[in-house]
Enzyme design. Sequence first.
Site, PDB file in Angstrom:
ATOM      1  CD1 TRP A 163      27.190  66.560  83.931  1.00  0.00           C
ATOM      2  CD2 TRP A 163      24.942  67.026  83.358  1.00  0.00           C
ATOM      3  NE1 TRP A 163      27.192  67.301  82.951  1.00  0.00           N
ATOM      4  CE2 TRP A 163      25.867  67.627  82.342  1.00  0.00           C
ATOM      5  CE3 TRP A 163      23.777  67.270  83.089  1.00  0.00           C
ATOM      6  CZ2 TRP A 163      25.477  68.198  81.188  1.00  0.00           C
ATOM      7  CZ3 TRP A 163      23.320  67.929  82.075  1.00  0.00           C
ATOM      8  CH2 TRP A 163      24.274  68.612  81.036  1.00  0.00           C
ATOM      9  CE  LYS A 187      34.332  60.621  87.828  1.00  0.00           C
ATOM     10  NZ  LYS A 187      33.413  61.894  88.186  1.00  0.00           N
ATOM     11  CB  ALA A 189      28.242  63.481  86.665  1.00  0.00           C
ATOM     12  N   GLY A 240      29.373  60.153  78.037  1.00  0.00           N
ATOM     13  CA  GLY A 240      29.568  61.666  78.457  1.00  0.00           C
ATOM     14  C   GLY A 240      30.034  62.272  76.957  1.00  0.00           C
ATOM     15  CD  GLU A 262      24.695  57.381  75.138  1.00  0.00           C
ATOM     16  OE1 GLU A 262      24.981  58.086  74.593  1.00  0.00           O
ATOM     17  OE2 GLU A 262      24.276  57.338  76.293  1.00  0.00           O
ATOM     18  CB  CYS A 296      22.911  61.635  74.623  1.00  0.00           C
ATOM     19  SG  CYS A 296      22.143  60.188  75.263  1.00  0.00           S
ATOM     20  CD  GLU A 342      31.423  73.553  82.707  1.00  0.00           C
ATOM     21  OE1 GLU A 342      31.546  72.644  83.707  1.00  0.00           O
ATOM     22  OE2 GLU A 342      32.428  72.746  81.988  1.00  0.00           O
ATOM     23  CD  GLN A 343      26.830  71.364  80.347  1.00  0.00           C
ATOM     24  OE1 GLN A 343      26.137  71.348  79.194  1.00  0.00           O
ATOM     25  NE2 GLN A 343      28.018  70.793  80.271  1.00  0.00           N
ATOM     26  CE  LYS A 346      28.073  72.430  75.095  1.00  0.00           C
ATOM     27  NZ  LYS A 346      28.677  71.001  75.323  1.00  0.00           N
ATOM     28  CD  GLU A 393      25.769  66.350  73.007  1.00  0.00           C
ATOM     29  OE1 GLU A 393      27.198  66.234  73.311  1.00  0.00           O
ATOM     30  OE2 GLU A 393      25.100  65.322  72.802  1.00  0.00           O
ATOM     31  CG  PHE A 395      23.930  67.934  76.374  1.00  0.00           C
ATOM     32  CD1 PHE A 395      24.121  67.279  75.544  1.00  0.00           C
ATOM     33  CD2 PHE A 395      23.832  67.926  77.844  1.00  0.00           C
ATOM     34  CE1 PHE A 395      23.712  65.789  75.931  1.00  0.00           C
ATOM     35  CE2 PHE A 395      23.894  66.724  78.230  1.00  0.00           C
ATOM     36  CZ  PHE A 395      23.626  65.563  77.480  1.00  0.00           C
TER      37      PHE A 395
HETATM   38  P1  NAI Z   1      32.266  64.857  80.495  1.00  0.00           P
HETATM   39  O1  NAI Z   1      32.377  63.754  79.243  1.00  0.00           O
HETATM   40  O2  NAI Z   1      33.479  65.756  80.944  1.00  0.00           O
HETATM   41  O3  NAI Z   1      31.804  64.148  81.850  1.00  0.00           O
HETATM   42  C1  NAI Z   1      31.147  62.823  82.106  1.00  0.00           C
HETATM   43  C2  NAI Z   1      31.865  62.096  82.922  1.00  0.00           C
HETATM   44  O4  NAI Z   1      33.182  62.016  82.624  1.00  0.00           O
HETATM   45  C3  NAI Z   1      31.816  62.625  84.440  1.00  0.00           C
HETATM   46  O5  NAI Z   1      31.719  61.768  85.232  1.00  0.00           O
HETATM   47  C4  NAI Z   1      33.332  63.207  84.305  1.00  0.00           C
HETATM   48  O6  NAI Z   1      33.676  63.266  85.854  1.00  0.00           O
HETATM   49  C5  NAI Z   1      33.948  62.179  83.836  1.00  0.00           C
HETATM   50  N1  NAI Z   1      35.249  62.549  83.195  1.00  0.00           N
HETATM   51  C6  NAI Z   1      35.879  63.844  82.697  1.00  0.00           C
HETATM   52  N2  NAI Z   1      37.000  63.893  82.290  1.00  0.00           N
HETATM   53  C7  NAI Z   1      37.514  62.747  82.480  1.00  0.00           C
HETATM   54  C8  NAI Z   1      38.755  62.147  82.279  1.00  0.00           C
HETATM   55  N3  NAI Z   1      39.822  62.743  81.887  1.00  0.00           N
HETATM   56  N4  NAI Z   1      38.929  60.653  82.746  1.00  0.00           N
HETATM   57  C9  NAI Z   1      37.875  59.971  83.192  1.00  0.00           C
HETATM   58  N5  NAI Z   1      36.632  60.715  83.428  1.00  0.00           N
HETATM   59  C10 NAI Z   1      36.379  62.014  83.126  1.00  0.00           C
HETATM   60  O7  NAI Z   1      30.889  65.849  80.144  1.00  0.00           O
HETATM   61  P2  NAI Z   1      30.621  67.338  80.881  1.00  0.00           P
HETATM   62  O8  NAI Z   1      31.832  68.119  81.121  1.00  0.00           O
HETATM   63  O9  NAI Z   1      29.816  66.763  82.157  1.00  0.00           O
HETATM   64  O10 NAI Z   1      29.597  67.903  79.825  1.00  0.00           O
HETATM   65  C11 NAI Z   1      30.153  68.546  78.629  1.00  0.00           C
HETATM   66  C12 NAI Z   1      29.366  68.242  77.387  1.00  0.00           C
HETATM   67  O11 NAI Z   1      29.509  66.752  77.356  1.00  0.00           O
HETATM   68  C13 NAI Z   1      27.861  68.422  77.515  1.00  0.00           C
HETATM   69  O12 NAI Z   1      27.838  69.858  77.375  1.00  0.00           O
HETATM   70  C14 NAI Z   1      27.359  67.593  76.462  1.00  0.00           C
HETATM   71  O13 NAI Z   1      27.717  68.206  75.157  1.00  0.00           O
HETATM   72  C15 NAI Z   1      28.198  66.324  76.746  1.00  0.00           C
HETATM   73  N6  NAI Z   1      27.613  65.417  77.471  1.00  0.00           N
HETATM   74  C16 NAI Z   1      27.040  64.295  76.948  1.00  0.00           C
HETATM   75  C17 NAI Z   1      26.278  63.224  77.876  1.00  0.00           C
HETATM   76  C18 NAI Z   1      25.544  62.297  77.077  1.00  0.00           C
HETATM   77  O14 NAI Z   1      24.597  61.691  77.624  1.00  0.00           O
HETATM   78  N7  NAI Z   1      26.127  61.755  75.817  1.00  0.00           N
HETATM   79  C19 NAI Z   1      26.213  63.466  79.260  1.00  0.00           C
HETATM   80  C20 NAI Z   1      26.944  64.738  79.668  1.00  0.00           C
HETATM   81  C21 NAI Z   1      27.453  65.588  78.926  1.00  0.00           C
END
Ligand code: NAI
Length: 491
Positions: A163, A187, A189, A240, A262, A296, A342-343, A346, A393, A395
């Site tokens: 997101w 898919k 976010a 993510g 990534e 990130c 939520e963020q 956190k 992290e 974030f």
């Molecule tokens: P997340 O990793 O849960 O979500 C990212 C994507 O993965 C979303 O589209 C979500 O619907 C999908 N996803 C979640 N669980 C899945 C599963 N079991 N199978 C397949 N797809 C799945 O991240 P979230 O919960 O939005 O954020 C949590 C933390 O992740 C943040 O606080 C941050 O630390 C980190 N993050 C890092 C990012 C980056 O750019 N590297 C981007 C977003 C979050």
Amino acid sequence: MAQGLETAPRVPTDLASRLLIDNEWVSPKGGDSFDTYNPATGEVIASVAAASADDVDRAVRAARRALETGPWGSMDAAERGKLMYDLADLIERDAEALAQLESLNCGKTIRDARGDLNGVIYTLRYYAGWADKIEGRTVPVRGNFLSYTLRQPIGVVGQIIPWNFPLLMLAWKWGPALACGNTIVLKPAEQTPLTALKLGELAIEAGFPAGVINILNGMGETTGDAIVRHPDVDKIAFTGHVDTAKIIQKNAADTLKRVTTELGGKSPNVIFADADLDEAVAGAFHAIYFHGGQCCTAGSRLFVERSIRDEFVERLAERAKVRKIGDPLDPDTEQGPQVSQEQMDKILGYVESGQKQGARVVSGGKRIGGSGFYVEPTIFDDAREDMDIVRDEIFGPVVTVLPFNDVDEVVERANRTHYGLAAGVWTKDIDKAHLYAKKVKAGTVWVNCYHVVEPTTPFGGFKMSGQGRENGEAALEHYTELKTVTVKLHG
Ligand code: NAI
Ligand code: MG
């Protein structure tokens, strides 16, 4: 309405209740939906259709058909590139409306959202140019044979994105996938489901054949999981959280899908005393607070040479106090809300844990207001490296200052993390700069700058920050299979 905008951003409630499958806007099979919010107010702005496993199956079948029997699979590479250029032109036409919707749903400032759109357009154009330049080689072999290689599409690719940069992450995924001739099940976010749907509309207008681009909103654990497990999806590209990537890799293992990831970071940003201090202060500030720290690559571990530490912290705090935080749609705003409750929770949890573990808040540390998910730019000092605020992290807009004495020490401490996405260094001494760049374990190193990310340069992580590279020529490798053809030559 926000200052500087002539009309309020239009929320595509009609599209939100649909999925894009096979160039049709369809209702989800299970009829599930979820709400999406304006993080500046906490109000619901649309109800969004959530795709079930059945819907995922429909989309994957459409993507497979498009590849095997549709016009896409046999299209000239140059024509594929032309479609991508056309899509980029349509995005450019609608860029302002897309930026406003991105700002509304994600909370990023309109200034940053416009910057993202610029990146989206350039990324698609950059990869459009690659479409007819993806080549194999002829390879010398022993005996009377001709051997050559072909780079062919991997097939149906599942793309799961976050997101923080909804459209930019989409472009990073679509660009190389389409240039290489794959078909897509995307898919977005669940926090930011809207702008991707608008891009689906533009992809149809550009003339992409049915089934090439499919867009399914929904939760990660259901919709995302169904994409990851589907036996006819050939590859998953994910951006993510590290923990989500572990789950995805395990679940993708049953069908041995190709997986690229990534992930996050805890990026070290190192300031030597010989740096241009005006530039370094501004750069370190931007490194952590850009997009409220929701990057990130955020420079969240700020190593400052001991002799300038007090002055540096003071100057950072001065900037933090005058940062313009508020309505992201106001063009003067420098920092909007965090993306979700939520963020925000956190981040505030980490601020509390840092204080409990003995670090000192120099500036910020609190939520702003009672509605909307705003957090003050926060600076920690007097921290130890075993504290959660230094290891995890966050974030969010939280930086920890860590003093150091010399190059060898700071390199060793910069590398003391499971992550390895990015690193910054500020100095006028080219020896120090290049030594650090060589020794730091990170996929991207910035010298006297930060957050400079271009579609042309490879981007990705060492260690637990991910696998594979996005952007540049490097990404093409992850969207193609390499085939060797060997021909017996008679005579
Ligand atoms: P997340 O990793 O849960 O979500 C990212 C994507 O993965 C979303 O589209 C979500 O619907 C999908 N996803 C979640 N669980 C899945 C599963 N079991 N199978 C397949 N797809 C799945 O991240 P979230 O919960 O939005 O954020 C949590 C933390 O992740 C943040 O606080 C941050 O630390 C980190 N993050 C890092 C990012 C980056 O750019 N590297 C981007 C977003 C979050
Ligand atoms: Mg999650």
